[in-house]
Design an enzyme around this catalytic site. Structure first.
Site, PDB file in Angstrom:
ATOM      1  N   SER A   1      31.131  14.528 -15.344  1.00  0.00           N
ATOM      2  CA  SER A   1      29.821  14.141 -15.866  1.00  0.00           C
ATOM      3  C   SER A   1      29.990  13.340 -17.147  1.00  0.00           C
ATOM      4  CB  SER A   1      28.965  15.373 -16.147  1.00  0.00           C
ATOM      5  OG  SER A   1      27.855  14.978 -16.931  1.00  0.00           O
TER       6      SER A   1
ATOM      7  N   HIS B   1      29.397  11.451 -12.172  1.00  0.00           N
ATOM      8  CA  HIS B   1      28.114  12.149 -12.218  1.00  0.00           C
ATOM      9  C   HIS B   1      27.345  11.662 -13.443  1.00  0.00           C
ATOM     10  CE1 HIS B   1      25.436  15.583 -11.317  1.00  0.00           C
ATOM     11  NE2 HIS B   1      25.332  15.717 -12.630  1.00  0.00           N
TER      12      HIS B   1
ATOM     13  N   ASP C   1      23.853  11.923 -15.647  1.00  0.00           N
ATOM     14  CA  ASP C   1      22.711  12.799 -15.923  1.00  0.00           C
ATOM     15  C   ASP C   1      21.600  12.053 -16.639  1.00  0.00           C
ATOM     16  OD1 ASP C   1      23.602  15.459 -15.021  1.00  0.00           O
ATOM     17  OD2 ASP C   1      25.213  15.131 -16.467  1.00  0.00           O
TER      18      ASP C   1
ATOM     19  N   MET D   1      17.962  12.305 -18.227  1.00  0.00           N
ATOM     20  CA  MET D   1      16.995  13.298 -18.740  1.00  0.00           C
ATOM     21  C   MET D   1      15.860  12.591 -19.464  1.00  0.00           C
ATOM     22  SD  MET D   1      19.713  15.902 -20.445  1.00  0.00           S
ATOM     23  CE  MET D   1      21.174  16.451 -19.561  1.00  0.00           C
TER      24      MET D   1
ATOM     25  N   HIS E   1      21.942  12.189 -11.150  1.00  0.00           N
ATOM     26  CA  HIS E   1      21.176  13.435 -11.204  1.00  0.00           C
ATOM     27  C   HIS E   1      19.962  13.211 -12.102  1.00  0.00           C
ATOM     28  CE1 HIS E   1      21.294  17.927 -12.726  1.00  0.00           C
ATOM     29  NE2 HIS E   1      20.210  17.648 -12.046  1.00  0.00           N
TER      30      HIS E   1
ATOM     31  N   MET F   1      16.920  14.378 -13.980  1.00  0.00           N
ATOM     32  CA  MET F   1      16.203  15.526 -14.540  1.00  0.00           C
ATOM     33  C   MET F   1      14.943  14.979 -15.188  1.00  0.00           C
ATOM     34  SD  MET F   1      19.547  17.457 -15.968  1.00  0.00           S
ATOM     35  CE  MET F   1      20.533  15.997 -15.670  1.00  0.00           C
TER      36      MET F   1
ATOM     37  N   MET G   1      22.258  24.235  -9.940  1.00  0.00           N
ATOM     38  CA  MET G   1      22.473  24.252 -11.386  1.00  0.00           C
ATOM     39  C   MET G   1      23.025  25.624 -11.774  1.00  0.00           C
ATOM     40  SD  MET G   1      21.747  21.254 -12.311  1.00  0.00           S
ATOM     41  CE  MET G   1      22.220  21.602 -14.002  1.00  0.00           C
TER      42      MET G   1
ATOM     43  N   ASP H   1      26.797  22.356 -10.710  1.00  0.00           N
ATOM     44  CA  ASP H   1      26.648  21.578 -11.941  1.00  0.00           C
ATOM     45  C   ASP H   1      26.353  22.477 -13.136  1.00  0.00           C
ATOM     46  OD1 ASP H   1      26.297  19.556 -13.748  1.00  0.00           O
ATOM     47  OD2 ASP H   1      24.452  18.772 -12.865  1.00  0.00           O
TER      48      ASP H   1
HETATM   49  C1  DX5 Z   1      23.303  19.599 -17.415  1.00  0.00           C
HETATM   50  C2  DX5 Z   1      23.834  18.449 -16.625  1.00  0.00           C
HETATM   51  C3  DX5 Z   1      25.272  18.594 -16.298  1.00  0.00           C
HETATM   52  C4  DX5 Z   1      26.165  18.594 -17.515  1.00  0.00           C
HETATM   53  C5  DX5 Z   1      27.337  19.474 -17.217  1.00  0.00           C
HETATM   54  O1  DX5 Z   1      21.937  19.492 -17.546  1.00  0.00           O
HETATM   55  O2  DX5 Z   1      23.143  18.309 -15.406  1.00  0.00           O
HETATM   56  O3  DX5 Z   1      25.718  17.629 -15.363  1.00  0.00           O
HETATM   57  O4  DX5 Z   1      26.608  17.319 -17.859  1.00  0.00           O
HETATM   58  O5  DX5 Z   1      28.071  19.622 -18.368  1.00  0.00           O
HETATM   59  P1  DX5 Z   1      29.117  20.803 -18.548  1.00  0.00           P
HETATM   60  O6  DX5 Z   1      30.161  20.643 -17.496  1.00  0.00           O
HETATM   61  O7  DX5 Z   1      29.621  20.564 -19.942  1.00  0.00           O
HETATM   62  O8  DX5 Z   1      28.360  22.097 -18.407  1.00  0.00           O
HETATM   63 ZN    ZN Z   2      24.063  16.965 -13.778  1.00  0.00          ZN
END
Ligand code: DX5
Ligand code: ZN
Length: 219
Positions: A9, A34, A36, A38, A67, A69, A138, A176
């Site tokens: 990620s 990956h 993320d 947000m 991903h 969010m 998650m 994840d």
């Molecule tokens: C969290 C994200 C993850 C995050 C994971 O909201 O969706 O993808 O980057 O990070 P680690 O591996 O540090 O928990």
């Molecule tokens: Zn993620």
């Protein structure tokens, strides 16, 4: 046996050296990137948006696993397809018409993923599982990297695996949050196919080695 992939990620990458970190993943044994996204509404944090995804896509040579969010993800399906996303994962909790959203993602030529928050039971996917390419479980509350792994995830993986088998579906299971050397093997043994790892990879001294070791652990 699943495909057993590792997806670093980039949330945990050094954003001032993003190209360097993307090249590191390119050169490593990692399978996917990956990403993320947000929005500060669905989750209490804002990560990065389209210009950054575009910059990553210009250098990344592996599958882009995005991903979302964000609330109302339907608004951005085409945008992320145009940016070069290969997989687009939306949150079950953010979709009023999940089935329609999945069709829209596929219509744009992407694999369709659904993410479940830790509080959401895998049973909510019983009636859509055949339309889902990957389920992202998650294993932390979404919004931040570096949180601790929630132990109840193992049970969710095997429950989800049972649904997938019972429905004769080929859906992959992605985990994840908080993934590391301690839980990786147990997760794939429970039925996980893809492990996302942020901090564990990027905060380690030798990320390439960490990825290699993680791949060996789950091989
Ligand atoms: C969290 C994200 C993850 C995050 C994971 O909201 O969706 O993808 O980057 O990070 P680690 O591996 O540090 O928990
Ligand atoms: Zn993620």
């Amino acid at each position: 046996m699943g495909k057993r992939l590792v997806a670093p990620s980039l949330l945990a990458a050094d954003f001032a050296n993003l190209q360097r970190d993307v090249e590191m993943v390119n050169q490593s044994e990692a399978d996917w990137f990956h990403l993320d996204i947000m929005d500060g509404v669905f989750v209490p944090n804002i990560s990065f948006g389209m210009p950054v995804v575009k910059a990553i896509a210009e250098h990344a040579k592996k599958t882009l696993d995005v991903h979302l969010m964000i609330v109302d993800p339907d608004r951005y399906i085409k945008t992320f397809a145009d940016l070069g996303s290969n997989n687009l994962t939306v949150h079950y909790e953010a979709c009023i018409h999940l089935h329609r959203t999945l069709q829209a993602i596929k219509a744009e030529g992407m694999k369709a993923g659904v993410a479940l928050n830790p509080h959401t039971s895998v049973t909510v996917l019983e009636d859509t599982i055949q339309d889902i390419d990957l389920v992202c479980l998650m294993s932390v509350n979404p919004g931040f990297g570096g949180q601790s792994f929630i132990e109840n995830t193992y049970q969710k993986v095997s429950d989800l695996k049972n649904i997938i088998k019972r429905k004769n579906s080929s859906t992959l299971i992605e985990i994840d949050g908080g993934v590391n050397a301690t839980n990786a093997k147990k997760l794939v043994d429970a039925g996980a196919d893809i492990l996302v790892a942020g901090s564990f990879v990027f905060k380690s001294e030798h990320p390439t080695e960490t990825i290699k070791n993680l791949k060996e652990t789950i091989a």
